[in-house]
Design a protein around this motif. Sequence first.
Motif, PDB file in Angstrom:
ATOM      1  N   UNK A  69       0.211  -0.769  -0.561  1.00  0.00           N
ATOM      2  CA  UNK A  69       0.047   0.186   0.003  1.00  0.00           C
ATOM      3  C   UNK A  69       0.509   1.771   0.114  1.00  0.00           C
ATOM      4  N   UNK A  70       2.178   1.191   0.812  1.00  0.00           N
ATOM      5  CA  UNK A  70       2.680   2.046   1.090  1.00  0.00           C
ATOM      6  C   UNK A  70       3.781   2.527  -0.744  1.00  0.00           C
ATOM      7  N   UNK A  73       1.312   4.455  -3.021  1.00  0.00           N
ATOM      8  CA  UNK A  73       1.075   5.740  -2.976  1.00  0.00           C
ATOM      9  C   UNK A  73       3.142   6.448  -3.284  1.00  0.00           C
ATOM     10  N   UNK A  74       4.094   5.537  -3.045  1.00  0.00           N
ATOM     11  CA  UNK A  74       5.307   6.027  -3.154  1.00  0.00           C
ATOM     12  C   UNK A  74       5.070   6.197  -5.079  1.00  0.00           C
ATOM     13  N   UNK A  77       3.590   9.200  -5.957  1.00  0.00           N
ATOM     14  CA  UNK A  77       4.481  10.723  -5.943  1.00  0.00           C
ATOM     15  C   UNK A  77       5.624  10.806  -6.440  1.00  0.00           C
ATOM     16  N   UNK A  86      -5.051   8.390  -7.851  1.00  0.00           N
ATOM     17  CA  UNK A  86      -5.210   9.203  -6.581  1.00  0.00           C
ATOM     18  C   UNK A  86      -5.543  10.266  -6.554  1.00  0.00           C
ATOM     19  N   UNK A  97      -8.072   6.175   0.939  1.00  0.00           N
ATOM     20  CA  UNK A  97      -7.280   5.703   1.932  1.00  0.00           C
ATOM     21  C   UNK A  97      -7.942   5.217   3.312  1.00  0.00           C
TER      22      UNK A  97
END
Lengths: 249, 249
Positions: A69-70, A73-74, A77, A86, A97
Amino acid sequence: MLELYHFEAAANSMKPLLCLHEKGVDFVSRQLNQDGKRWEQYSDWFLKINPDGQVPVLVHDGKVIVESTVINEYIEDVFPGGVSLRPHDPYWRARMRIWTKYVDEYVCPALTVIGANFATPFAQKIDKAEMDEVLSRIPLDGPRRKWETVSSTGYSEEELADARRRLGVAVGRAEASLGEHDWLAGPAYSLADVNAYSMISGAERVAPEALNGTASPRVFEWLRRMDERPAVKMVLASYGRRPAPTRAA
Amino acid sequence: MLELYHFEAAANSMKPLLCLHEKGVDFVSRQLNQDGKRWEQYSDWFLKINPDGQVPVLVHDGKVIVESTVINEYIEDVFPGGVSLRPHDPYWRARMRIWTKYVDEYVCPALTVIGANFATPFAQKIDKAEMDEVLSRIPLDGPRRKWETVSSTGYSEEELADARRRLGVAVGRAEASLGEHDWLAGPAYSLADVNAYSMISGAERVAPEALNGTASPRVFEWLRRMDERPAVKMVLASYGRRPAPTRAA
């Protein structure tokens, strides 16, 4: 260079595979061998990359990112272009989230029990000394206890029933959410859909009492829409054990 | 208008309180009554705000955001000015999220057992019919089972020992991380520190075998640095049951 260490396209490994394919980001696939008796995620070479012995792992120009999940998001980003997974609006981003967190904290542990239970006949056949050696190499207590359980007693009927009950609760929550908007966490396709689909797309087969088209028509319609996405078909064709599912009517 | 529904400044309620104070964002505090027999989080008026019956909840111009960790990311999304609690560099941002996720998934459930255990004498004195009525109003199965347990058998010695063990594992991980950089998830103060401090700042008192200055000197030095932050002092003075801790030598 962008490298993804992963298992076949299912559950946590599917999440970043699907995210990268949706966004059209080039990466090098490093698929670990999942055959019994290999336990490649606990091998010396892999523990140097992730000392927790968990896949998937993203390595970006030498920097190691763990936790699917991280990782997703990375990816957003670092590669904000292409399909945005997102939402720009902070409210819908928060809703996204809340869903990814719910899938990770509530759905994933239930599916881990249901999935691991299928490994019981295989794990119980492993020589005890060999299994003890494998267990001694598992760094995190959660996965170690899982393999201790399936290689010895297996999960109890109560534990399995509770896991199926939890999956049913989550499907009910998804059904309600899909009654409010087209996608799981809002009006737009997002990492919440990527996350939830990766976890539950195969649940119809392993827990039909919790996920079926009669009880959850909106979830089924959403699963079918997801099945048809080119990125889903591509990921399953490239890294899957089976092609995109054919849903029961 | 920005309103925060919360309990006293501890655990999940402390996370957004601390985030808002660190960033200097004005908000209206709506502190729920935590006295026994009130169960205000399960009252009709609050269930209209959050049908899950969980605090904290942020309400921003009528939009409801739940889940403390998601709330803090939302605050950073909407109020990027002031102290930045989310690293700009995507790698350190990912490290921050790995820590907040770890605290939520691994540390929080362990502390829930340890904390709820202290409520056992109080909960066991509640009239059974009254407790059954309260239990029937708890929407989520996790909190409902917690209160079922503490109002009847209480947690077993094995469950308590395992919770303390898990807390010790997490403290060990924090000790290693603080050996690599000044703050929990990197060179800069971040939501990871806010999150972890909110959860474990009181653990020295309730689980000294898992958190003490002898075994974890870096964690203790970090806790002392956190104790001294003006935002921490302000939050504990305004919404806490007790002032900022005095750490054992």
